[in-house]
Every structure is written in C-alpha cells, then in structure tokens.
Motif scaffolding. Structure first.
Motif, short mmCIF file in Angstrom:
data_model
loop_
_atom_site.label_atom_id
_atom_site.label_comp_id
_atom_site.label_asym_id
_atom_site.label_seq_id
_atom_site.Cartn_x
_atom_site.Cartn_y
_atom_site.Cartn_z
N UNK A 205 0.83 -1.20 0.00
CA UNK A 205 0.00 0.00 0.00
C UNK A 205 0.87 1.26 0.00
N UNK A 206 1.82 1.30 0.91
CA UNK A 206 2.78 2.42 0.98
C UNK A 206 4.17 1.81 0.82
N UNK A 207 4.76 2.00 -0.33
CA UNK A 207 6.03 1.36 -0.66
C UNK A 207 7.17 1.76 0.27
N UNK A 208 8.17 0.92 0.34
CA UNK A 208 9.32 1.13 1.22
C UNK A 208 10.08 2.41 0.86
N UNK A 209 9.92 2.90 -0.36
CA UNK A 209 10.61 4.14 -0.75
C UNK A 209 10.15 5.33 0.10
#
Length: 260
Positions: A205-209
């Motif tokens: 959902x919320x990428x590690x970037x």
C-alpha cells in the motif's frame, strides 16, 4: 486490561472519542510514559494495529491513548470534509486532552497516514520527545491515489462517494484541499524529536521508498527498523508485539523511562 473512555473537543468543536489503555502490572499507578496513537487512513481506534499495539505497550508500562479522527468511529464531524490538515489538528487536540488530565504525551505513534499526521503535529506538542511511524507515507498526496477515478468526479461535482478498503465513504473537494500541498519535507527536516521509522519492505500500500525518504529527510537522532514481511495494516499479532517491544526498548534512550 483497564481502559478509560475519553471525550474531548476538536479544533472545530466536534467531540472526538478515544480510549486510554492504562499501563498494567507494577506500572498501574505510575506509568513509565504516555503515548498517543494515530490510526491509519479510514481506519478507527479499533483497528488491529491500534488495539494490539496499545495493549502490548501497556503490558510494558506505557499507557496509550488511541482515538478516532473526525468523522470516523466514535468521533463526531464529517469525514467527507476533514482531510489531512484536520487529522493533524485532531492529534494536537488529543495531546491537549491528555495534558489537561496530567498525562502529557512523551511519545507520538502513527500508523500509515496517522504516521504522517504525527510528524506534522509534533512541533505543536511541547511534551513530545519522540515520534514513531509505522508504514507512513512521505508524500501525503499518496493517500489520494486510493480515490482512483473518483478524484475527477470530486473535482467536477464537489463531492462523490468512493470505495476505500471495501467500504463506502463520501469525499468532498474540501477534503482534497485539506490534504494536498502539505510540505512534509520541511516538517520532517525540522522535527527536533527522536524519530523511529518502522516499515515493511513488502508493503503493497505504501512502498518502502516512503520510509527511505522520511529517514533521509530527518535529522539525527533517527532510527529505522524493518517490519520484514508484515502487511500494511499489521494484521498479525506477532508483528504488533514485535513493534511494541522495539518501541519500548528504543524509548529508553530518548524518554525518561524507568528501566525494568
């Protein structure tokens, strides 16, 4: 587990609802610290992460207030017209309610968009000495991606009903205006609180970037801990228990937390 229901006013006069999860065992009468927990986008204080993390921290002597943002769960107001700016104000209102009761929060914890909210609110909460984010987005506008094609309808018609996480929500143009252009980078750069970024590298959902950008923007002291294969909503009890243990150990360095 002992809890206390709290009601307190928002900046706009709506009554917000929260649950103060009290410290357990030897810490019942003298909690080691007080934390404030902000839940994820369109979630409530009854989400798996909110409930399990607050309970796990309470077992380690840290009392936690988890509350519902405007228009969600036990809180009054219209979610459709709230937006991120209202979330930030709600965090401040919750901290003021805790302080009025003699429990000024030393720790702010935010899950997903709640993580972005505590980063934005920290400078307005003098008692806060440390901030923890779990799966938080760096760009707040990221949350609007969940509106999909409905975004254009909201812009054109002023409001529209959208489906988020399998549930219907009314969202207005006011919500969009209160979420866009938040300037999170400058807030993170001037945080002046110890920061712990927790994120799963497999978050869909919320990428590690996003974690990398938050960590890079922040000044020391800052720490990063991987949540390994946890899902975004932290639905597994083992993940929240692990997070609670790490948070409590990390707090020892930055908050006057009595050691066991």
């Amino acid at each position: 587990m002992p809890t206390e229901m709290l009601r307190f006013p928002s900046a706009k006069g709506h009554e917000l609802g929260g649950t103060l999860v009290q410290a357990e065992g030897e810490w019942v009468d003298a909690p080691r610290a007080t934390a404030l927990f902000a839940h994820c986008f369109t979630c409530t204080m009854k989400s798996h992460a909110a409930v399990r993390l607050s309970r796990a921290l309470a077992q380690q002597g840290v009392q936690v207030l988890r509350f519902d943002f405007t228009g969600l769960g036990e809180s009054e107001g219209a979610f459709a017209r709230s937006g991120f700016a209202a979330n930030v104000n709600d965090v401040v209102s919750a901290s003021e309610a805790l302080s009025a009761g003699g429990h000024a929060p030393a720790l702010l914890i935010g899950h997903s968009l709640g993580g972005a909210a505590v980063l934005a609110a920290a400078s307005r909460i003098p008692s806060a000495r440390a901030v923890v984010t779990l799966g938080a987005p760096y760009e707040v506008d990221h949350v609007l991606d969940q509106l999909g094609d409905s975004l254009k309808r909201i812009e054109k018609d002023g409001s529209a009903q959208v489906e988020i996480g399998g549930r219907p929500f009314e969202v207005s143009r006011e919500f969009l205006d209160g979420t866009r252009g938040q300037g999170q980078r400058s807030r993170i750069e001037t945080l002046r609180r110890a920061l712990l970024v927790m994120h799963s590298p497999t978050d869909q959902i919320v990428g590690i970037e996003h974690a990398a950008k938050i960590f890079t923007a922040a000044k020391h002291p800052k720490s990063y801990v991987s949540l390994d294969d946890a899902d975004h909503l932290l639905t597994r009890a083992a993940d929240t228990e692990y997070a609670a243990g790490v948070i409590t150990a990390w707090l020892q360095r930055y908050v006057d937390l009595p050691r066991e």
